[in-house]
Design an enzyme around this catalytic site. Structure first.
Site, PDB file in Angstrom:
ATOM      1  N   SER A  49       0.831  -1.214   0.000  1.00  0.00           N
ATOM      2  CA  SER A  49       0.000   0.000   0.000  1.00  0.00           C
ATOM      3  C   SER A  49       0.865   1.262   0.000  1.00  0.00           C
ATOM      4  CB  SER A  49      -0.978   0.004   1.174  1.00  0.00           C
ATOM      5  OG  SER A  49      -0.305   0.181   2.388  1.00  0.00           O
ATOM      6  N   ARG A  61      22.893 -15.129   3.997  1.00  0.00           N
ATOM      7  CA  ARG A  61      22.269 -13.804   4.007  1.00  0.00           C
ATOM      8  C   ARG A  61      23.141 -12.806   3.242  1.00  0.00           C
ATOM      9  NH1 ARG A  61      20.510  -9.500   8.196  1.00  0.00           N
ATOM     10  NH2 ARG A  61      22.497  -9.799   9.156  1.00  0.00           N
ATOM     11  N   MET A 106      10.425  -6.725   4.875  1.00  0.00           N
ATOM     12  CA  MET A 106      10.464  -7.308   6.205  1.00  0.00           C
ATOM     13  C   MET A 106      11.705  -8.142   6.502  1.00  0.00           C
ATOM     14  SD  MET A 106       7.913  -5.762   7.365  1.00  0.00           S
ATOM     15  CE  MET A 106       7.592  -6.440   8.986  1.00  0.00           C
ATOM     16  N   ARG A 107      12.648  -8.189   5.580  1.00  0.00           N
ATOM     17  CA  ARG A 107      13.906  -8.885   5.895  1.00  0.00           C
ATOM     18  C   ARG A 107      14.932  -7.864   6.374  1.00  0.00           C
ATOM     19  NH1 ARG A 107      17.058 -10.719   2.641  1.00  0.00           N
ATOM     20  NH2 ARG A 107      18.074 -12.241   3.956  1.00  0.00           N
ATOM     21  N   LEU A 148      18.430  -6.261   6.408  1.00  0.00           N
ATOM     22  CA  LEU A 148      19.466  -6.136   5.381  1.00  0.00           C
ATOM     23  C   LEU A 148      20.836  -6.092   6.051  1.00  0.00           C
ATOM     24  CD1 LEU A 148      17.424  -3.504   3.425  1.00  0.00           C
ATOM     25  CD2 LEU A 148      18.114  -5.744   2.513  1.00  0.00           C
ATOM     26  N   HIS A 178       8.452   2.989   9.249  1.00  0.00           N
ATOM     27  CA  HIS A 178       8.240   2.064  10.366  1.00  0.00           C
ATOM     28  C   HIS A 178       6.965   2.475  11.104  1.00  0.00           C
ATOM     29  CE1 HIS A 178       9.369  -0.791  13.472  1.00  0.00           C
ATOM     30  NE2 HIS A 178       8.964   0.108  14.343  1.00  0.00           N
ATOM     31  N   ASP A 181      16.095  -0.183  12.682  1.00  0.00           N
ATOM     32  CA  ASP A 181      15.068   0.804  13.065  1.00  0.00           C
ATOM     33  C   ASP A 181      15.651   1.954  13.895  1.00  0.00           C
ATOM     34  OD1 ASP A 181      13.101  -0.696  11.760  1.00  0.00           O
ATOM     35  OD2 ASP A 181      12.576  -1.814  13.567  1.00  0.00           O
ATOM     36  N   GLU A 204       0.978   6.729   6.991  1.00  0.00           N
ATOM     37  CA  GLU A 204       2.179   6.372   6.220  1.00  0.00           C
ATOM     38  C   GLU A 204       2.041   6.853   4.782  1.00  0.00           C
ATOM     39  OE1 GLU A 204       2.857   2.177   6.681  1.00  0.00           O
ATOM     40  OE2 GLU A 204       3.473   2.399   8.758  1.00  0.00           O
TER      41      GLU A 204
HETATM   42  C1  GAR Z   1       3.718  -0.741   6.877  1.00  0.00           C
HETATM   43  O1  GAR Z   1       2.879  -0.505   7.970  1.00  0.00           O
HETATM   44  C2  GAR Z   1       5.150  -0.463   7.248  1.00  0.00           C
HETATM   45  O2  GAR Z   1       5.298   0.572   8.158  1.00  0.00           O
HETATM   46  C3  GAR Z   1       5.558  -1.770   7.866  1.00  0.00           C
HETATM   47  O3  GAR Z   1       4.972  -2.744   7.066  1.00  0.00           O
HETATM   48  C4  GAR Z   1       3.750  -2.223   6.532  1.00  0.00           C
HETATM   49  C5  GAR Z   1       3.761  -2.455   5.042  1.00  0.00           C
HETATM   50  O4  GAR Z   1       2.535  -2.160   4.483  1.00  0.00           O
HETATM   51  N1  GAR Z   1       6.974  -1.892   7.909  1.00  0.00           N
HETATM   52  C6  GAR Z   1       7.624  -2.462   8.913  1.00  0.00           C
HETATM   53  O5  GAR Z   1       7.073  -2.953   9.875  1.00  0.00           O
HETATM   54  C7  GAR Z   1       9.122  -2.461   8.753  1.00  0.00           C
HETATM   55  N2  GAR Z   1       9.746  -2.706  10.004  1.00  0.00           N
HETATM   56  P1  GAR Z   1       2.350  -2.088   2.912  1.00  0.00           P
HETATM   57  O6  GAR Z   1       2.969  -3.349   2.335  1.00  0.00           O
HETATM   58  O7  GAR Z   1       0.869  -2.053   2.720  1.00  0.00           O
HETATM   59  O8  GAR Z   1       3.025  -0.854   2.429  1.00  0.00           O
END
Ligand code: GAR
Length: 217
Positions: A16, A68, A93-94, A96, A112, A148, A177
């Site tokens: 999104s 990795r 979500m991985r 780096l 975040h 983070d 966001e």
């Molecule tokens: C978002 O809320 C973003 O902040 C979070 O994943 C979601 C992705 O949503 N990111 C993390 O937690 C990174 N540590 P999206 O795929 O709909 O953009």
């Protein structure tokens, strides 16, 4: 005419934020273009959405037996081949590795779902509710090897409602966001935001703390 700023988005999930960034580019609010979308998950909904929009997309899952660092080197090669000005982690979500982060330091941003430094890591909405926090939100920050923990640039802050549960809070933070990530990307595209010696500089001034935007979602 100047060439549009080149953004690569890295995703793992719904995408999104990617869509919000791409929408902003298409509207002309963000002076840039998404030149590629890379996911570690071939089944990510965000990849499908990227394809629907005819954005260049690639999936680079970790392969069996791959370390990795080998994977991140492959990832860095794929990202670099797209010649990005900036790389935007948008729900990637991985974790780096340091070599990847160092190669892109100052051009690598993340979003975040919390008011960092509060709630690094996962399950941020649940943790905010469990802590009975009255405020919550999201942060865009430069990425460093400190997970983070890189310097924050812009935060969206919302009031936690007594009626909130994890789902409703997550949904409202997600809306935030979609406002702040395109904003920061535009600051990058226009040169308003820079990164010098580990510090974000906005409009020529070192950001000692993030800009905070109170939003009413
Ligand atoms: C978002 O809320 C973003 O902040 C979070 O994943 C979601 C992705 O949503 N990111 C993390 O937690 C990174 N540590 P999206 O795929 O709909 O953009």
């Amino acid at each position: 005419m100047t060439t549009p700023t080149r953004f690569v988005a890295m995703i793992s999930g719904e995408g999104s934020n990617l869509l919000a960034l791409d929408d902003a580019c298409r509207r002309g609010d963000l002076h840039g273009t998404i030149v590629g979308v890379i996911s570690d998950r071939p089944d990510a909904l965000g990849l499908e959405r990227a394809r629907e929009r005819e954005l260049h997309s690639e999936s680079l899952p970790i392969t069996r037996g791959e370390t990795r660092s080998a994977h991140d080197a492959r990832l860095l090669a794929a990202v670099s081949a797209l010649e990005p000005d900036f790389v935007l982690l948008a729900g990637y979500m991985r974790i780096l590795d340091a070599a990847f982060v160092q190669a892109l330091e100052g051009r690598l941003l993340n979003i975040h779902p919390s008011l960092l430094p509060r709630f690094k890591g996962l399950h941020t909405h649940r943790r905010a509710l469990n802590a009975a926090d009255t405020e919550h939100g999201a942060t865009v920050h430069f990425v460093t090897a400190d997970l983070d923990g890189g310097p924050p640039v812009l935060q969206a802050r919302i009031v936690v409602k007594t009626s909130d549960d994890e789902l409703s809070l997550a949904a409202r933070v997600r809306c935030c966001e979609h406002v702040i990530y395109p904003t920061v990307a535009e600051w990058c595209a226009t040169g308003r935001l820079q990164y010098r010696n580990g510090n974000p500089i906005l409009d020529g001034r070192r950001l000692e703390s993030p800009v905070v935007q109170d939003l009413d979602f």
